[in-house]
Design a protein around this motif. Structure first.
Motif, mmCIF file in Angstrom:
data_model
loop_
_atom_site.group_PDB
_atom_site.id
_atom_site.type_symbol
_atom_site.label_atom_id
_atom_site.label_comp_id
_atom_site.label_asym_id
_atom_site.label_seq_id
_atom_site.Cartn_x
_atom_site.Cartn_y
_atom_site.Cartn_z
ATOM 1 N N ARG A 104 3.386 -2.073 -7.361
ATOM 2 C CA ARG A 104 3.381 -3.225 -8.282
ATOM 3 C C ARG A 104 4.556 -3.191 -9.247
ATOM 4 N NH1 ARG A 104 -1.145 -2.857 -11.565
ATOM 5 N NH2 ARG A 104 -1.889 -1.083 -10.364
ATOM 6 N N HIS A 105 4.976 -2.006 -9.644
ATOM 7 C CA HIS A 105 5.951 -1.919 -10.734
ATOM 8 C C HIS A 105 7.369 -1.560 -10.304
ATOM 9 C CE1 HIS A 105 2.840 -2.734 -13.572
ATOM 10 N NE2 HIS A 105 2.150 -1.649 -13.235
ATOM 11 N N VAL A 106 7.532 -1.129 -9.052
ATOM 12 C CA VAL A 106 8.882 -0.763 -8.607
ATOM 13 C C VAL A 106 9.765 -2.013 -8.586
ATOM 14 C CG1 VAL A 106 8.329 -1.006 -6.139
ATOM 15 C CG2 VAL A 106 10.157 0.533 -6.843
ATOM 16 N N LYS A 107 11.055 -1.817 -8.928
ATOM 17 C CA LYS A 107 11.959 -2.966 -9.013
ATOM 18 C C LYS A 107 13.168 -2.785 -8.090
ATOM 19 C CE LYS A 107 11.063 -4.791 -13.611
ATOM 20 N NZ LYS A 107 9.980 -3.884 -14.051
ATOM 21 N N GLN A 108 13.804 -3.885 -7.776
ATOM 22 C CA GLN A 108 15.050 -3.862 -7.009
ATOM 23 C C GLN A 108 16.035 -2.906 -7.670
ATOM 24 O OE1 GLN A 108 16.353 -5.247 -4.203
ATOM 25 N NE2 GLN A 108 14.332 -6.065 -3.651
ATOM 26 N N GLY A 109 16.606 -2.004 -6.895
ATOM 27 C CA GLY A 109 17.620 -1.094 -7.415
ATOM 28 C C GLY A 109 17.078 0.257 -7.839
ATOM 29 N N ASP A 110 15.757 0.404 -7.842
ATOM 30 C CA ASP A 110 15.173 1.689 -8.232
ATOM 31 C C ASP A 110 15.451 2.754 -7.168
ATOM 32 O OD1 ASP A 110 14.282 0.533 -10.512
ATOM 33 O OD2 ASP A 110 12.139 0.587 -10.016
ATOM 34 N N HIS B 67 0.821 -1.223 0.000
ATOM 35 C CA HIS B 67 0.000 0.000 0.000
ATOM 36 C C HIS B 67 0.853 1.271 0.000
ATOM 37 C CE1 HIS B 67 -3.698 -2.273 0.568
ATOM 38 N NE2 HIS B 67 -2.994 -3.058 1.353
ATOM 39 N N CYS B 68 2.160 1.095 -0.074
ATOM 40 C CA CYS B 68 3.082 2.229 -0.050
ATOM 41 C C CYS B 68 2.792 3.164 -1.224
ATOM 42 C CB CYS B 68 4.517 1.684 -0.122
ATOM 43 S SG CYS B 68 5.784 2.931 -0.134
ATOM 44 N N LEU B 69 2.514 4.411 -0.935
ATOM 45 C CA LEU B 69 2.295 5.481 -1.916
ATOM 46 C C LEU B 69 1.072 5.289 -2.802
ATOM 47 C CD1 LEU B 69 6.047 6.136 -2.863
ATOM 48 C CD2 LEU B 69 4.554 7.712 -1.631
ATOM 49 N N GLU B 70 0.187 4.353 -2.445
ATOM 50 C CA GLU B 70 -0.963 4.060 -3.315
ATOM 51 C C GLU B 70 -1.892 5.261 -3.496
ATOM 52 O OE1 GLU B 70 -3.275 0.849 -1.658
ATOM 53 O OE2 GLU B 70 -3.865 2.011 0.097
ATOM 54 N N ALA B 71 -1.908 6.147 -2.484
ATOM 55 C CA ALA B 71 -2.821 7.296 -2.582
ATOM 56 C C ALA B 71 -2.372 8.316 -3.627
ATOM 57 C CB ALA B 71 -2.974 7.977 -1.219
ATOM 58 N N VAL B 72 -1.076 8.252 -4.005
ATOM 59 C CA VAL B 72 -0.595 9.197 -5.031
ATOM 60 C C VAL B 72 -0.091 8.508 -6.293
ATOM 61 C CG1 VAL B 72 -0.067 11.171 -3.556
ATOM 62 C CG2 VAL B 72 1.625 9.350 -3.803
ATOM 63 N N GLY C 287 12.414 -2.608 -2.802
ATOM 64 C CA GLY C 287 13.619 -2.615 -3.621
ATOM 65 C C GLY C 287 14.311 -1.281 -3.783
ATOM 66 N N ILE C 288 13.722 -0.211 -3.240
ATOM 67 C CA ILE C 288 14.334 1.121 -3.348
ATOM 68 C C ILE C 288 15.701 1.114 -2.670
ATOM 69 C CG2 ILE C 288 14.141 3.525 -2.551
ATOM 70 C CD1 ILE C 288 12.318 2.910 -4.943
ATOM 71 N N LYS C 289 16.704 1.613 -3.387
ATOM 72 C CA LYS C 289 18.071 1.558 -2.851
ATOM 73 C C LYS C 289 18.600 2.910 -2.389
ATOM 74 C CE LYS C 289 19.203 -2.830 -3.072
ATOM 75 N NZ LYS C 289 17.984 -3.333 -2.460
#
Lengths: 171, 425
Positions: free
Chosen positions: A53-59, A42-47, A84-86
């Protein structure tokens, strides 16, 4: 000082957000009882309905002013790391979020000159030098240098590994 | 670079905690911690395993205050298990200052007599600056940072500079500390990092401790490191309720030097200040209530550490007396502590509220943080005496929260829409 093996070469897609991304957007209160993997969905779903769903490892997150304002909840940082946010580059950070990120080993860089970076751009960054390179435009920008003791803390993996080392060496 | 100029109140407290003769803004120092506050959400469930993992134990259980307020009373198995974990840990670690379902942590600290001027404290909650109303320096921190404090009794900080706000004049009827701090959010914004915001002036001198706490509480919304108010005779009298031996000397000791340096000095006259309302989705989105008149509301909420203390319930009751909540609107009141409930039950305040149609909820953080009873659904609008109205905080991501004083919330409950509380006088 040691090199930065864990954080040296961060390279991924930029997710660009505006000013005042608050902790209720990052870790909504309704899910605070739930395990991290549920909060993260649910992270950042409001914006941004497709972020989780689409964020990837290393982004990498590129934020505006006062990123992470609001609550002291660490889930705001942990949800991003889990997805996956680095690293996060922002024009400024809210104070508790900034310390939480470093304590949890997530690099956070202050950079006032990020308007050139568009959502989806391919960026890389070097925590040691604080240089962010936008491969989609070929431009590089210099972030404000982090105090060396904070770079060292991130190097150690955050506050807990650092405390563990300290407590053991004191013993 | 060294300096010989005088120090602000915050600089004096940090110097004492850092064991230095003086500190200067920008300097990084390590401070010893006098008090560490945790609650059921940020506390044992987050710190217990981590402490064990690093092989550390609590440096001084007498300096720890633990409160259950976020998930009380348990509404599902997850919250019940979080509370069980909290209670078990308090017992195992010998934490005597454990307040289980007695009220919200920032209200518990003064109610139970834990605050003194000059104290250097940390709390694993962003509204920890509330304690600044007592002349204490209290920082909000995350749970991992708290593990560090629990293990070592210390924390590093970058010494902040101080913004001095000076408030003159006399508050008009139906205008309260909440209106002052909402106005401040609109004036200086929410990104005042590396700053302590100090509140001073004749208008502050006249405020009760409970009202002063509203100012320091919402200093969190200013993005400042903390908020602080120099102690005075009102502080002294309040502390003496719990500690008869507390001396005037302690009040005199914790004042800024006359030649202290302030990063900014901002002057306000409250005489002209009308009731303020913060529109969705930010406390800085504030202007006079007259700009928001006629906004239909589904729910009015008197709650949270910011807006459900004895003084807040009495503000609401003063307008609700002999009136009714509008049809199609619900008024929820979650008193900030059991003591608040007891006092307001004894003097008839609660009866005034319930006769008007208010529903009384358990003491706790409740709907403010979207974790307890009273959250709102898709498309719904709430006006609340709470501190934050970020998108989705109180429930569905597509809901709307307006912030106002208890007067303004009560007036909206009566009218079914945002209205100027002064019109109900």
């Amino acid at each position: 000082m040691s090199s930065h093996p864990t954080v040296k070469n961060i390279d991924g897609r930029a997710w660009v957000f505006g000013d005042n991304i608050d902790t209720d957007l990052l870790a909504p209160g309704a899910y605070m009882r739930a395990p991290l993997q549920v909060v993260a969905q649910h992270c950042l779903e409001a914006v941004s309905s497709d972020f989780a769903r689409h964020v990837k490892q290393g982004d990498v997150i590129v934020g505006g002013q006062n990123f992470g304002l609001g609550s002291s909840r660490e889930l705001a940082v942990q949800a991003l790391s889990f997805l996956g946010i680095k690293a996060i580059v922002a024009k400024s950070f809210a104070r508790i979020f900034y310390r939480n990120a470093i304590n949890l080993g997530l690099p956070v860089l202050v950079c006032r000159d990020t308007d050139d970076i568009a959502d989806g751009d391919h960026v890389s960054l070097d925590i040691g030098t604080g240089i962010v390179t936008n491969h989609s435009t070929g431009k590089s920008v210099q972030c404000e240098p982090m105090p060396p003791f904070l770079v060292a803390l991130i190097d150690e993996g955050g506050l807990l590994p650092s405390l563990k080392n300290r407590l053991h060496s004191d013993a | 670079m060294t300096s010989t100029r005088g120090m602000t109140l915050a600089e004096k407290i940090i110097s004492r905690a850092a064991g230095q003769a003086r500190v200067n803004p920008g300097e990084i120092v390590t401070c010893t911690v006098d008090l560490a506050l945790m609650h059921d959400s940020s506390g044992p469930r987050r710190v217990a395993e981590k402490l064990e993992h690093i092989g550390a134990s609590v440096w001084d259980p007498h300096k720890v205050v633990l409160v259950t307020d976020h998930f009380v009373p348990a509404i599902d198995v997850d919250s019940a298990n979080i509370l069980a974990c909290t209670r078990k840990w308090a017992q195992a670690e010998g934490v005597e200052n454990f307040y289980d379902m007695q009220g919200i942590c920032h209200v518990m600290l003064p109610e139970k007599g834990h605050l003194r001027p000059g104290m250097f404290a940390v709390g694993a909650d962003s509204h920890s600056p509330t304690a600044g109303a007592y002349g204490a320096f209290m920082l909000g921190i995350g749970s991992t940072e708290m593990v560090g404090v629990l293990a070592t009794g210390e924390i590093w900080i970058k010494v902040p500079s101080t913004t001095l706000t000076r408030w003159q004049g006399k508050l008009q009827p139906c205008v309260a500390a909440k209106d002052m701090v909402l106005h401040l959010c609109a004036t200086i914004g929410m990104n005042n990092s590396y700053q302590v915001v100090q509140y001073s002036g004749s208008a502050i001198d006249q405020l009760s401790m409970l009202e002063r706490m509203v100012l320091t509480n919402m200093t969190a919304e200013l993005g400042a490191k903390t908020g602080i108010i120099a102690p005075d005779l009102i502080t002294l009298e309040d502390i003496r309720r719990n500690d008869k031996d507390f001396e005037m000397l302690m009040i005199d000791q914790w004042q800024a030097d006359e030649d202290a340096h302030y990063d900014r000095i901002l002057d306000f006259d409250v005489t002209q200040l009308g009731p303020q309302v913060a529109a969705p989705h930010s406390p800085e989105n504030t202007s006079c209530v007259t700009d928001h008149k006629g906004v239909k509301i589904d729910q009015a909420y008197i709650g949270a550490c910011t807006g459900a203390k004895e003084s807040d319930l009495k503000m609401a009751a003063s307008l609700l007396k002999g009136r009714k909540v509008a049809k199609g609107t619900r008024l929820l009141v979650a008193p900030a502590s059991v003591q608040t409930t007891n006092i307001c039950a004894a003097d008839g305040t609660l009866a005034t509220l319930t006769e008007a149609g208010a529903i009384i909820l358990p003491s706790g953080c409740g709907a403010c943080a979207g974790m307890g009873a009273g959250v709102i659904g898709k498309g719904e609008t709430c006006i609340a005496s709470t501190s934050r109205n970020f998108k989705g905080r109180m429930g569905d991501p597509d809901s709307f929260v307006y912030l106002g004083s208890p007067y303004t919330v009560a007036a909206a409950a009566i009218a079914g829409e945002i209205t100027d509380p002064r019109e109900l006088l």
